[in-house]
Motif scaffolding. Structure first.
Motif, PDB file in Angstrom:
ATOM      1  N   LEU A   1       0.831  -1.209   0.000  1.00 24.37           N
ATOM      2  CA  LEU A   1       0.000   0.000   0.000  1.00 24.37           C
ATOM      3  C   LEU A   1       0.865   1.258   0.000  1.00 24.37           C
ATOM      4  CD1 LEU A   1      -2.808  -1.040   2.526  1.00 24.37           C
ATOM      5  CD2 LEU A   1      -2.945  -0.926   0.023  1.00 24.37           C
ATOM      6  N   ALA A   2       1.993   1.197   0.718  1.00 26.59           N
ATOM      7  CA  ALA A   2       2.909   2.332   0.725  1.00 26.59           C
ATOM      8  C   ALA A   2       3.462   2.597  -0.669  1.00 26.59           C
ATOM      9  CB  ALA A   2       4.052   2.087   1.712  1.00 26.59           C
ATOM     10  N   CYS A   3       3.785   1.519  -1.397  1.00 30.09           N
ATOM     11  CA  CYS A   3       4.262   1.674  -2.775  1.00 30.09           C
ATOM     12  C   CYS A   3       3.193   2.336  -3.644  1.00 30.09           C
ATOM     13  CB  CYS A   3       4.653   0.322  -3.354  1.00 30.09           C
ATOM     14  SG  CYS A   3       6.152  -0.397  -2.638  1.00 30.09           S
ATOM     15  N   GLY A   4       1.945   1.911  -3.469  1.00 31.14           N
ATOM     16  CA  GLY A   4       0.860   2.532  -4.214  1.00 31.14           C
ATOM     17  C   GLY A   4       0.681   3.991  -3.865  1.00 31.14           C
ATOM     18  N   LEU A   5       0.760   4.314  -2.566  1.00 29.17           N
ATOM     19  CA  LEU A   5       0.630   5.706  -2.120  1.00 29.17           C
ATOM     20  C   LEU A   5       1.736   6.570  -2.723  1.00 29.17           C
ATOM     21  CD1 LEU A   5      -0.788   7.765  -0.264  1.00 29.17           C
ATOM     22  CD2 LEU A   5       0.753   7.044   1.565  1.00 29.17           C
ATOM     23  N   CYS A   6       2.929   6.007  -2.828  1.00 27.98           N
ATOM     24  CA  CYS A   6       4.047   6.763  -3.396  1.00 27.98           C
ATOM     25  C   CYS A   6       3.821   7.067  -4.878  1.00 27.98           C
ATOM     26  CB  CYS A   6       5.349   5.989  -3.215  1.00 27.98           C
ATOM     27  SG  CYS A   6       5.967   6.018  -1.515  1.00 27.98           S
ATOM     28  N   GLY A   7       3.111   6.172  -5.573  1.00 26.07           N
ATOM     29  CA  GLY A   7       2.774   6.462  -6.961  1.00 26.07           C
ATOM     30  C   GLY A   7       1.907   7.704  -7.074  1.00 26.07           C
ATOM     31  N   LEU A   8       0.936   7.839  -6.163  1.00 31.35           N
ATOM     32  CA  LEU A   8       0.089   9.038  -6.151  1.00 31.35           C
ATOM     33  C   LEU A   8       0.893  10.263  -5.731  1.00 31.35           C
ATOM     34  CD1 LEU A   8      -3.113   7.530  -4.486  1.00 31.35           C
ATOM     35  CD2 LEU A   8      -2.706   7.938  -6.919  1.00 31.35           C
ATOM     36  N   GLY A   9       1.757  10.093  -4.719  1.00 31.73           N
ATOM     37  CA  GLY A   9       2.568  11.212  -4.257  1.00 31.73           C
ATOM     38  C   GLY A   9       3.528  11.710  -5.320  1.00 31.73           C
ATOM     39  N   PHE A  10       4.096  10.789  -6.086  1.00 31.62           N
ATOM     40  CA  PHE A  10       4.975  11.173  -7.184  1.00 31.62           C
ATOM     41  C   PHE A  10       4.229  12.069  -8.163  1.00 31.62           C
ATOM     42  CE2 PHE A  10       6.749  10.538 -11.407  1.00 31.62           C
ATOM     43  CZ  PHE A  10       8.110  10.700 -11.191  1.00 31.62           C
ATOM     44  N   GLY A  11       2.995  11.695  -8.477  1.00 28.85           N
ATOM     45  CA  GLY A  11       2.201  12.499  -9.394  1.00 28.85           C
ATOM     46  C   GLY A  11       1.917  13.883  -8.849  1.00 28.85           C
ATOM     47  N   VAL A  12       1.641  13.983  -7.552  1.00 26.80           N
ATOM     48  CA  VAL A  12       1.358  15.279  -6.935  1.00 26.80           C
ATOM     49  C   VAL A  12       2.538  16.229  -7.108  1.00 26.80           C
ATOM     50  CG1 VAL A  12       0.991  16.450  -4.725  1.00 26.80           C
ATOM     51  CG2 VAL A  12      -0.319  14.395  -5.280  1.00 26.80           C
ATOM     52  N   VAL A  13       3.741  15.739  -6.843  1.00 28.34           N
ATOM     53  CA  VAL A  13       4.932  16.588  -6.928  1.00 28.34           C
ATOM     54  C   VAL A  13       5.249  16.961  -8.365  1.00 28.34           C
ATOM     55  CG1 VAL A  13       7.419  16.695  -6.477  1.00 28.34           C
ATOM     56  CG2 VAL A  13       5.887  15.659  -4.797  1.00 28.34           C
ATOM     57  N   VAL A  14       5.300  15.965  -9.261  1.00 29.31           N
ATOM     58  CA  VAL A  14       5.688  16.228 -10.646  1.00 29.31           C
ATOM     59  C   VAL A  14       4.630  17.075 -11.352  1.00 29.31           C
ATOM     60  CG1 VAL A  14       6.193  15.149 -12.869  1.00 29.31           C
ATOM     61  CG2 VAL A  14       7.086  14.151 -10.761  1.00 29.31           C
ATOM     62  N   ASN A  15       3.363  16.854 -11.042  1.00 30.76           N
ATOM     63  CA  ASN A  15       2.317  17.676 -11.648  1.00 30.76           C
ATOM     64  C   ASN A  15       2.447  19.129 -11.230  1.00 30.76           C
ATOM     65  OD1 ASN A  15       1.252  15.423 -12.884  1.00 30.76           O
ATOM     66  ND2 ASN A  15      -0.326  15.081 -11.343  1.00 30.76           N
ATOM     67  N   PHE A  16       2.764  19.349  -9.974  1.00 30.66           N
ATOM     68  CA  PHE A  16       2.963  20.723  -9.510  1.00 30.66           C
ATOM     69  C   PHE A  16       4.138  21.360 -10.244  1.00 30.66           C
ATOM     70  CE2 PHE A  16       4.994  23.853  -6.732  1.00 30.66           C
ATOM     71  CZ  PHE A  16       3.933  24.701  -6.478  1.00 30.66           C
ATOM     72  N   GLY A  17       5.203  20.594 -10.427  1.00 33.02           N
ATOM     73  CA  GLY A  17       6.349  21.112 -11.160  1.00 33.02           C
ATOM     74  C   GLY A  17       5.995  21.480 -12.588  1.00 33.02           C
ATOM     75  N   SER A  18       5.182  20.657 -13.220  1.00 31.19           N
ATOM     76  CA  SER A  18       4.788  20.942 -14.603  1.00 31.19           C
ATOM     77  C   SER A  18       3.973  22.227 -14.692  1.00 31.19           C
ATOM     78  CB  SER A  18       3.969  19.769 -15.158  1.00 31.19           C
ATOM     79  OG  SER A  18       4.745  18.590 -15.180  1.00 31.19           O
ATOM     80  N   VAL A  19       3.097  22.440 -13.707  1.00 31.26           N
ATOM     81  CA  VAL A  19       2.245  23.633 -13.727  1.00 31.26           C
ATOM     82  C   VAL A  19       3.053  24.889 -13.421  1.00 31.26           C
ATOM     83  CG1 VAL A  19       0.325  24.782 -12.577  1.00 31.26           C
ATOM     84  CG2 VAL A  19       0.154  22.372 -13.166  1.00 31.26           C
ATOM     85  N   VAL A  20       3.872  24.861 -12.400  1.00 30.71           N
ATOM     86  CA  VAL A  20       4.592  26.056 -11.978  1.00 30.71           C
ATOM     87  C   VAL A  20       5.687  26.425 -12.967  1.00 30.71           C
ATOM     88  CG1 VAL A  20       6.453  25.019 -10.613  1.00 30.71           C
ATOM     89  CG2 VAL A  20       5.469  27.202  -9.900  1.00 30.71           C
ATOM     90  N   THR A  21       6.172  25.468 -13.733  1.00 31.53           N
ATOM     91  CA  THR A  21       7.226  25.756 -14.719  1.00 31.53           C
ATOM     92  C   THR A  21       6.745  26.758 -15.763  1.00 31.53           C
ATOM     93  OG1 THR A  21       8.256  23.591 -14.433  1.00 31.53           O
ATOM     94  CG2 THR A  21       8.702  24.734 -16.504  1.00 31.53           C
ATOM     95  N   TYR A  22       5.483  26.731 -16.078  1.00 24.78           N
ATOM     96  CA  TYR A  22       4.951  27.572 -17.148  1.00 24.78           C
ATOM     97  C   TYR A  22       4.166  28.765 -16.622  1.00 24.78           C
ATOM     98  CZ  TYR A  22       6.439  23.584 -19.829  1.00 24.78           C
ATOM     99  OH  TYR A  22       7.198  22.592 -20.374  1.00 24.78           O
ATOM    100  N   GLY A  23       4.599  29.269 -15.474  1.00 24.06           N
ATOM    101  CA  GLY A  23       4.022  30.499 -14.949  1.00 24.06           C
ATOM    102  C   GLY A  23       3.216  30.283 -13.695  1.00 24.06           C
ATOM    103  N   ASP A  24       3.009  31.403 -12.943  1.00 27.44           N
ATOM    104  CA  ASP A  24       2.280  31.294 -11.685  1.00 27.44           C
ATOM    105  C   ASP A  24       0.940  32.026 -11.717  1.00 27.44           C
ATOM    106  OD1 ASP A  24       3.250  33.823 -11.829  1.00 27.44           O
ATOM    107  OD2 ASP A  24       4.279  33.820  -9.880  1.00 27.44           O
ATOM    108  N   VAL A  25       0.478  32.382 -12.896  1.00 26.72           N
ATOM    109  CA  VAL A  25      -0.839  33.001 -13.025  1.00 26.72           C
ATOM    110  C   VAL A  25      -1.903  31.920 -12.896  1.00 26.72           C
ATOM    111  CG1 VAL A  25      -2.373  34.321 -14.519  1.00 26.72           C
ATOM    112  CG2 VAL A  25       0.095  34.803 -14.507  1.00 26.72           C
ATOM    113  N   ASP A  26      -2.891  32.157 -12.034  1.00 25.95           N
ATOM    114  CA  ASP A  26      -3.955  31.167 -11.787  1.00 25.95           C
ATOM    115  C   ASP A  26      -3.361  29.805 -11.471  1.00 25.95           C
ATOM    116  OD1 ASP A  26      -5.930  33.062 -12.332  1.00 25.95           O
ATOM    117  OD2 ASP A  26      -5.854  32.625 -14.477  1.00 25.95           O
ATOM    118  N   LEU A  27      -2.344  29.824 -10.606  1.00 26.25           N
ATOM    119  CA  LEU A  27      -1.593  28.595 -10.334  1.00 26.25           C
ATOM    120  C   LEU A  27      -2.472  27.484  -9.793  1.00 26.25           C
ATOM    121  CD1 LEU A  27       1.120  27.070 -10.069  1.00 26.25           C
ATOM    122  CD2 LEU A  27       1.318  28.067  -7.774  1.00 26.25           C
ATOM    123  N   TRP A  28      -3.203  27.779  -8.716  1.00 23.40           N
ATOM    124  CA  TRP A  28      -3.959  26.716  -8.056  1.00 23.40           C
ATOM    125  C   TRP A  28      -5.124  26.209  -8.884  1.00 23.40           C
ATOM    126  CZ3 TRP A  28      -1.148  24.391  -4.918  1.00 23.40           C
ATOM    127  CH2 TRP A  28      -0.214  25.083  -4.126  1.00 23.40           C
TER     128      TRP A  28
END
Length: 572
Positions: free
Chosen positions: A127-154
């Protein structure tokens, strides 16, 4: 300051801090080799499954690396694998975020081990391995969004996260499946690798552009490392185990230094050090006799002797015999346990000495005496009453000066006996207060650090559930790093920075702490060899290797195909 700039600054600080943490841990050569090998395996795992989007064993390998080896190595495996694998998948602004995500997963694995004492079962780890798959997505997705500007970030991040959720769930599900396929075998094998295997890196002669062939070669190397122990340790870098094996005398015993006559004290500690490192003392012989054979010849004298030295030898022998998987109640025709039990007084002490009473408790527990046994309970109660006001223990009774060695021995005994948590906590606090700026521990408060006192301190921390790598004064190295720094080029552990006294005794005693073990030691399995100067894996090592070899080989084959897919896509 914009969200974009702040995020990149925090990202850089986190990555630099993680690598600095790893460097400050002063990893031994064995840890460096293991980190490199695991990072390579994680890279191959990502390449092998390139054709299946978001399904890869990389996350599992990183999490389990942190779970077994700790936060700093786990971070290094994750960050390095993220960086290295993108030489196949193309580097870009997403690379640092992937490095951070996988590095954080390695740290999370170490946190899980710390919280659970390294005893998580299959389902929680899956289950921890599965949770880490979701956590990886949370971090990398945030990086993808913030890389292209901070307007209407959230709002953009929320929308991006929602769209990517199915992909993240596939990643999580794949992690769970991968764990059940190879996770438990990997955990068991990595734990053995930590103390019993050596790797030698050889530079590749392949052209740098031959990606598929390089991937296959690296997979074959990893498979070979998994399947085959270092062989005769004479061919590998010297270690404390190989030093002890070379120092053994023809009669099976050990002297204080190589070439000196065998003595019970040094033989017992050498045997315990080998057992802690996973080598059964029955398998170590330079001639017809093992160290257990040597000890067996002294059994009758131990049973009949009554002085303090003889009692200490008797207690140590019971610990050794039990660690070798033998029965101390019927050893060499003697009942060692009955002889020791007779040494306990009515008040629970052994000769009114805290040290001998502590070792008596440890010996009885090693022999299988239950905690509820009246003798065990009275001995533990007497020992607990000898604690000094500062939380420490002395060699004899309450009121004498406290020292690190006796306090650490008492802590292990009280943990083994059970039911004295508050006393143990005060003892561990006393030991911890006496750490020197160099990371080591002295015998007496304010003294110079030495290997044996540091080893005893580490064993107390292990018994109390404190990770030795976390025990450090501000700005100093850890106790474990200090002890590792005393391992010389011949594999011997020197007593201190300025002394190499009784190297066999010191190396044997320190080997228990280097393996991060506490007394009493669990029995060690027999190995399949009985050869002079060699120590291979025990007979129960086979299944793990048998499981991992085909895994590594399959990853290697798939990696070649995966690399071709990646290159084809890059051309297109």
């Amino acid at each position: 300051m914009s969200w974009q700039l702040a995020s990149f600054l925090l990202l850089a600080a986190a990555l630099l801090g993680g690598f600095a943490w790893y460097e400050r841990s002063h990893p031994a050569s064995r840890v460096l080799a293991l980190v490199g090998t695991l990072a390579a395996l994680a890279v191959l795992g990502r390449i092998a499954f390139a054709a299946i989007p978001n399904v890869k064993p990389t996350t599992d390998i990183v999490l389990l690396a942190g779970y077994v080896f700790g936060g700093a190595p786990g971070f290094a495996v994750g960050a390095v694998s993220g960086f290295a694998s993108n030489f196949f998948f193309t580097q870009g602004p997403w690379t640092p975020w992937q490095m951070l995500a996988w590095g954080g997963i390695g740290v999370f694995g170490a946190l899980l081990a710390w919280l659970s004492g390294g005893r998580l079962g299959r389902i929680p780890l899956a289950l921890a391995c599965g949770l880490c798959g979701l956590g990886f997505g949370v971090v990398v997705n945030f990086g993808s969004v913030v890389t292209y500007g901070d307007v209407d970030l959230w709002p953009r991040y929320t929308a991006y996260q929602s769209v990517s959720l199915p992909w993240d769930l596939v990643h999580a599900g794949g992690n769970v499946i991968f764990y059940f396929v190879f996770g438990p075998a990997l955990v068991r094998t990595l734990r053995r690798f930590r103390t019993r295997f050596e790797f030698t890196w050889k530079p590749s002669t392949r052209p740098a552009h031959a990606a598929p062939l390089a991937a296959l070669a690296l997979a074959a190397f990893v498979a070979g490392g998994v399947a085959k122990p270092s062989g005769a340790r004479a061919a590998a870098a010297p270690t404390p185990v190989s030093y002890l094996e070379r120092a053994q005398n023809a009669d099976g015993g050990f002297g204080g230094a190589p070439g000196q006559s065998s003595v019970d004290l040094f033989s017992g500690w050498a045997g315990l050090g080998l057992a802690a490192q996973g080598v059964n003392p029955r398998d170590v012989a330079r001639g017809p006799d093992s160290v257990i054979d040597y000890v067996a010849r002294q059994a009758r004298a131990l049973v009949r002797g009554g002085g303090a030295d003889r009692v200490g030898d008797l207690e140590r022998t019971i610990l050794l015999v039990s660690a070798a998987g033998l029965r101390p109640r019927a050893f060499a025709g003697q009942d060692l346990v009955a002889a020791l039990t007779a040494r306990f007084a009515r008040d629970g002490s052994v000769l009114q000495q805290s040290n001998l009473t502590a070792f008596g408790i440890l010996a009885l527990r090693a022999a299988g005496t239950p905690r509820a046994n009246p003798r065990m309970r009275s001995a533990a109660a007497w020992l607990a009453r000898q604690q000094n006001r500062d939380g420490g223990f002395g060699f004899a009774t309450r009121g004498g000066g406290s020292d690190v060695d006796d306090a650490a021995a008492a802590a292990q005994a009280l943990v083994a006996a059970g039911g004295h948590g508050a006393t143990v906590a005060r003892t561990v606090a006393f030991v911890r207060r006496n750490q020197n700026p160099d990371g080591g521990f002295p015998l007496l408060p304010g003294g110079t650090s030495n290997a044996q006192s540091t080893g005893w301190a580490i064993q107390a921390f292990v018994a109390a559930g404190v990770r030795p790598a976390t025990v450090r004064r501000r700005g100093s190295r850890s106790a474990l790093a200090y002890l590792r720094s005393l391992v010389g080029p011949d594999g011997a552990v020197q007593f201190s920075r300025t002394s190499r006294q009784t190297p066999v005794w010191v190396t044997g005693a320190a080997s228990v702490a280097l393996a991060q073990r506490a007394f009493p030691l669990a029995p060690v399995g027999r190995s399949s060899r009985v050869e002079e100067g060699a120590a291979t894996a025990s007979s129960d090592d086979g299944p793990d290797a048998a499981v991992l070899v085909p895994i590594a080989a399959a990853i290697g084959v798939a990696a070649g195909a995966g690399a071709l897919v990646v290159r084809k896509r890059a051309r297109g």
